[in-house]
Design a protein around this motif. Sequence first.
Motif, PDB file in Angstrom:
ATOM      1  N   ILE A  91      33.553 -41.462  26.447  1.00 53.58           N
ATOM      2  CA  ILE A  91      33.999 -42.501  25.518  1.00 53.58           C
ATOM      3  C   ILE A  91      35.488 -42.298  25.269  1.00 53.58           C
ATOM      4  O   ILE A  91      35.902 -41.216  24.836  1.00 53.58           O
ATOM      5  CB  ILE A  91      33.233 -42.411  24.171  1.00 53.58           C
ATOM      6  N   PRO A  92      36.321 -43.323  25.534  1.00 57.00           N
ATOM      7  CA  PRO A  92      37.759 -43.192  25.277  1.00 57.00           C
ATOM      8  C   PRO A  92      38.041 -42.978  23.786  1.00 57.00           C
ATOM      9  O   PRO A  92      37.342 -43.510  22.929  1.00 57.00           O
ATOM     10  CB  PRO A  92      38.338 -44.533  25.740  1.00 57.00           C
ATOM     11  N   GLN A  93      39.074 -42.203  23.486  1.00 58.04           N
ATOM     12  CA  GLN A  93      39.450 -41.926  22.102  1.00 58.04           C
ATOM     13  C   GLN A  93      39.765 -43.222  21.351  1.00 58.04           C
ATOM     14  O   GLN A  93      39.491 -43.337  20.153  1.00 58.04           O
ATOM     15  CB  GLN A  93      40.663 -40.981  22.063  1.00 58.04           C
ATOM     16  N   LEU A 125      29.299 -41.541  12.180  1.00 58.29           N
ATOM     17  CA  LEU A 125      30.169 -41.538  13.354  1.00 58.29           C
ATOM     18  C   LEU A 125      30.639 -40.120  13.654  1.00 58.29           C
ATOM     19  O   LEU A 125      30.608 -39.687  14.809  1.00 58.29           O
ATOM     20  CB  LEU A 125      31.363 -42.465  13.144  1.00 58.29           C
ATOM     21  N   LYS A 126      31.043 -39.380  12.630  1.00 59.34           N
ATOM     22  CA  LYS A 126      31.498 -37.999  12.834  1.00 59.34           C
ATOM     23  C   LYS A 126      30.375 -37.131  13.410  1.00 59.34           C
ATOM     24  O   LYS A 126      30.608 -36.315  14.300  1.00 59.34           O
ATOM     25  CB  LYS A 126      32.006 -37.415  11.520  1.00 59.34           C
ATOM     26  N   ARG A 127      29.160 -37.341  12.914  1.00 58.38           N
ATOM     27  CA  ARG A 127      28.007 -36.598  13.441  1.00 58.38           C
ATOM     28  C   ARG A 127      27.776 -36.943  14.912  1.00 58.38           C
ATOM     29  O   ARG A 127      27.493 -36.060  15.733  1.00 58.38           O
ATOM     30  CB  ARG A 127      26.765 -36.953  12.628  1.00 58.38           C
ATOM     31  N   ALA A 128      27.887 -38.232  15.257  1.00 61.66           N
ATOM     32  CA  ALA A 128      27.673 -38.673  16.638  1.00 61.66           C
ATOM     33  C   ALA A 128      28.759 -38.124  17.568  1.00 61.66           C
ATOM     34  O   ALA A 128      28.470 -37.739  18.702  1.00 61.66           O
ATOM     35  CB  ALA A 128      27.642 -40.193  16.697  1.00 61.66           C
ATOM     36  N   ILE A 129      30.003 -38.069  17.075  1.00 61.26           N
ATOM     37  CA  ILE A 129      31.101 -37.526  17.884  1.00 61.26           C
ATOM     38  C   ILE A 129      30.869 -36.038  18.131  1.00 61.26           C
ATOM     39  O   ILE A 129      30.998 -35.556  19.262  1.00 61.26           O
ATOM     40  CB  ILE A 129      32.461 -37.757  17.191  1.00 61.26           C
ATOM     41  N   ARG A 130      30.516 -35.318  17.088  1.00 59.69           N
ATOM     42  CA  ARG A 130      30.310 -33.872  17.194  1.00 59.69           C
ATOM     43  C   ARG A 130      29.176 -33.547  18.174  1.00 59.69           C
ATOM     44  O   ARG A 130      29.262 -32.618  18.971  1.00 59.69           O
ATOM     45  CB  ARG A 130      30.017 -33.292  15.815  1.00 59.69           C
ATOM     46  N   ALA A 131      28.112 -34.355  18.151  1.00 63.34           N
ATOM     47  CA  ALA A 131      26.960 -34.128  19.029  1.00 63.34           C
ATOM     48  C   ALA A 131      27.105 -34.813  20.391  1.00 63.34           C
ATOM     49  O   ALA A 131      26.216 -34.684  21.234  1.00 63.34           O
ATOM     50  CB  ALA A 131      25.693 -34.636  18.340  1.00 63.34           C
ATOM     51  N   LYS A 132      28.209 -35.542  20.598  1.00 58.11           N
ATOM     52  CA  LYS A 132      28.432 -36.317  21.831  1.00 58.11           C
ATOM     53  C   LYS A 132      27.276 -37.273  22.101  1.00 58.11           C
ATOM     54  O   LYS A 132      26.878 -37.519  23.244  1.00 58.11           O
ATOM     55  CB  LYS A 132      28.665 -35.401  23.021  1.00 58.11           C
ATOM     56  N   ALA A 133      26.721 -37.838  21.032  1.00 58.96           N
ATOM     57  CA  ALA A 133      25.549 -38.706  21.141  1.00 58.96           C
ATOM     58  C   ALA A 133      25.864 -40.023  21.851  1.00 58.96           C
ATOM     59  O   ALA A 133      25.049 -40.501  22.640  1.00 58.96           O
ATOM     60  CB  ALA A 133      24.978 -38.986  19.752  1.00 58.96           C
ATOM     61  N   LEU A 134      27.034 -40.611  21.578  1.00 61.23           N
ATOM     62  CA  LEU A 134      27.379 -41.865  22.257  1.00 61.23           C
ATOM     63  C   LEU A 134      27.555 -41.634  23.754  1.00 61.23           C
ATOM     64  O   LEU A 134      27.081 -42.421  24.572  1.00 61.23           O
ATOM     65  CB  LEU A 134      28.659 -42.463  21.666  1.00 61.23           C
ATOM     66  N   GLU A 135      28.233 -40.565  24.113  1.00 62.56           N
ATOM     67  CA  GLU A 135      28.436 -40.255  25.535  1.00 62.56           C
ATOM     68  C   GLU A 135      27.106 -40.038  26.242  1.00 62.56           C
ATOM     69  O   GLU A 135      26.901 -40.503  27.358  1.00 62.56           O
ATOM     70  CB  GLU A 135      29.328 -39.019  25.676  1.00 62.56           C
ATOM     71  N   ARG A 136      26.187 -39.365  25.588  1.00 59.45           N
ATOM     72  CA  ARG A 136      24.872 -39.100  26.178  1.00 59.45           C
ATOM     73  C   ARG A 136      24.070 -40.394  26.329  1.00 59.45           C
ATOM     74  O   ARG A 136      23.446 -40.632  27.353  1.00 59.45           O
ATOM     75  CB  ARG A 136      24.127 -38.088  25.298  1.00 59.45           C
ATOM     76  N   ASN A 137      24.105 -41.256  25.308  1.00 62.24           N
ATOM     77  CA  ASN A 137      23.343 -42.501  25.359  1.00 62.24           C
ATOM     78  C   ASN A 137      23.898 -43.495  26.369  1.00 62.24           C
ATOM     79  O   ASN A 137      23.148 -44.245  26.968  1.00 62.24           O
ATOM     80  CB  ASN A 137      23.318 -43.160  23.969  1.00 62.24           C
ATOM     81  N   LEU A 138      25.214 -43.521  26.528  1.00 60.41           N
ATOM     82  CA  LEU A 138      25.826 -44.490  27.433  1.00 60.41           C
ATOM     83  C   LEU A 138      26.137 -43.904  28.808  1.00 60.41           C
ATOM     84  O   LEU A 138      26.641 -44.600  29.683  1.00 60.41           O
ATOM     85  CB  LEU A 138      27.110 -45.051  26.800  1.00 60.41           C
ATOM     86  N   ASP A 139      25.849 -42.634  29.023  1.00 65.39           N
ATOM     87  CA  ASP A 139      26.066 -41.955  30.308  1.00 65.39           C
ATOM     88  C   ASP A 139      27.497 -42.067  30.815  1.00 65.39           C
ATOM     89  O   ASP A 139      27.732 -42.255  32.014  1.00 65.39           O
ATOM     90  CB  ASP A 139      25.125 -42.515  31.386  1.00 65.39           C
TER      91      ASP A 139
END
Length: 91
Positions: free
Chosen positions: A72-74, A55-69
């Motif tokens: 992402i709320p905190q 999860l920390k890696r995904a947050i740092r890379a903004k991977a969820l935001e990129r995948n869901l376009d």
Amino acid sequence: MPKKIPMRQCVGCREMKPKRELVRVVRSAEGEISVDFRGKAPGRGAYLCPDPACLKRAIRAKALERNLDTAIPQAVYERLVERMEAGDDGT
């Protein structure tokens, strides 16, 4: 013949794993972001290992935001951290 196991890629570590082992974050048709521990909610999904390091890696890379376009709320990140640290699989 054995049944095929659906595989999905974790957005944090980029490893392919069985869908049932991953946590799904969903963007609904209305644009609402939610955590789907059962993997059945309708909408666009991104998958994460139930591991706080992923999860920390995904947050740092903004991977969820990129995948869901979408942003992402905190609160969604906080809910994911709470559930992962508690070892809760949502069932």
